[in-house]
Design an enzyme around this catalytic site. Structure first.
Site, short mmCIF file in Angstrom:
data_model
loop_
_atom_site.label_atom_id
_atom_site.label_comp_id
_atom_site.label_asym_id
_atom_site.label_seq_id
_atom_site.Cartn_x
_atom_site.Cartn_y
_atom_site.Cartn_z
N GLU A 175 -37.89 25.21 -19.52
CA GLU A 175 -38.39 26.32 -18.72
C GLU A 175 -39.78 26.75 -19.18
O GLU A 175 -40.67 26.99 -18.37
CB GLU A 175 -37.43 27.51 -18.78
CG GLU A 175 -36.11 27.27 -18.08
CD GLU A 175 -36.24 27.08 -16.57
OE1 GLU A 175 -37.20 27.61 -15.96
OE2 GLU A 175 -35.38 26.41 -16.00
N ARG B 282 -40.02 28.08 -6.09
CA ARG B 282 -39.64 28.40 -7.47
C ARG B 282 -38.62 29.52 -7.44
O ARG B 282 -38.69 30.41 -6.61
CB ARG B 282 -40.87 28.84 -8.30
CG ARG B 282 -42.04 27.88 -8.28
CD ARG B 282 -41.77 26.50 -8.77
NE ARG B 282 -41.27 26.52 -10.15
CZ ARG B 282 -40.76 25.48 -10.76
NH1 ARG B 282 -40.64 24.34 -10.13
NH2 ARG B 282 -40.34 25.57 -11.99
N ASN C 153 -43.18 26.32 -16.95
CA ASN C 153 -44.04 27.47 -16.64
C ASN C 153 -45.49 27.20 -17.02
O ASN C 153 -46.41 27.53 -16.27
CB ASN C 153 -43.54 28.73 -17.36
CG ASN C 153 -42.42 29.43 -16.64
OD1 ASN C 153 -42.00 29.02 -15.56
ND2 ASN C 153 -41.92 30.49 -17.24
#
Length: 140
Positions: A46, A104, A50
């Site tokens: 994650e 997203r 990002n």
């Protein structure tokens, strides 16, 4: 720190799996449970995603992955020198996404917080972003 490592790689989506595996192999020496290893890989994934998607917005860049441990306490840091986050509190709200056109979910920070024992984000507009994660492994 008893042991640490730092890896730099291109901000390309295909390198997200590399970051997951590097972190997993590095921490494997501590004999984490399957669940703990899964948590680590998910949080790293994650944070790296990002950095790639939001930090560089499709432009070239470098992502930094730092991993360290001291006894059973793990430290992970993912950094970029991209566009930064103007409002960290807003970005950390569940379901908030700055890229709805990419479908997203807006759950990256929430997932990191869920799978790790501590999370901190440092960022500023045009100043890049650093995500600091900590996890305590269970004692055997």
């Amino acid at each position: 720190m008893k042991n640490h490592m730092r890896v730099f790689f291109d901000a390309k989506s295909e390198n997200e799996s590399l970051a997951r595996m590097v972190a997993a192999v590095f921490f494997a020496a501590l004999n984490p449970t399957v669940s703990e290893l899964s948590d680590i890989k998910t949080a790293v994934s994650e944070a790296v995603t990002n950095a790639i998607i939001h930090g560089y917005e499709g432009k070239e860049g470098i992502v930094e992955l730092y991993c360290a441990y001291d006894d059973k306490k793990l430290y992970i840091e993912v950094g970029d020198t991209g566009v930064g986050i103007a409002d960290i509190a807003k970005a950390m709200e569940p379901l908030y996404t700055s890229k709805p056109e990419l479908e997203r979910s807006g759950m990256g920070f929430t997932i990191m917080e869920t799978f790790m024992d501590a999370m901190r984000v440092e960022s500023g507009k045009d100043g890049g972003t650093r995500v600091f994660l900590e996890k305590n492994l269970c004692e055997e």
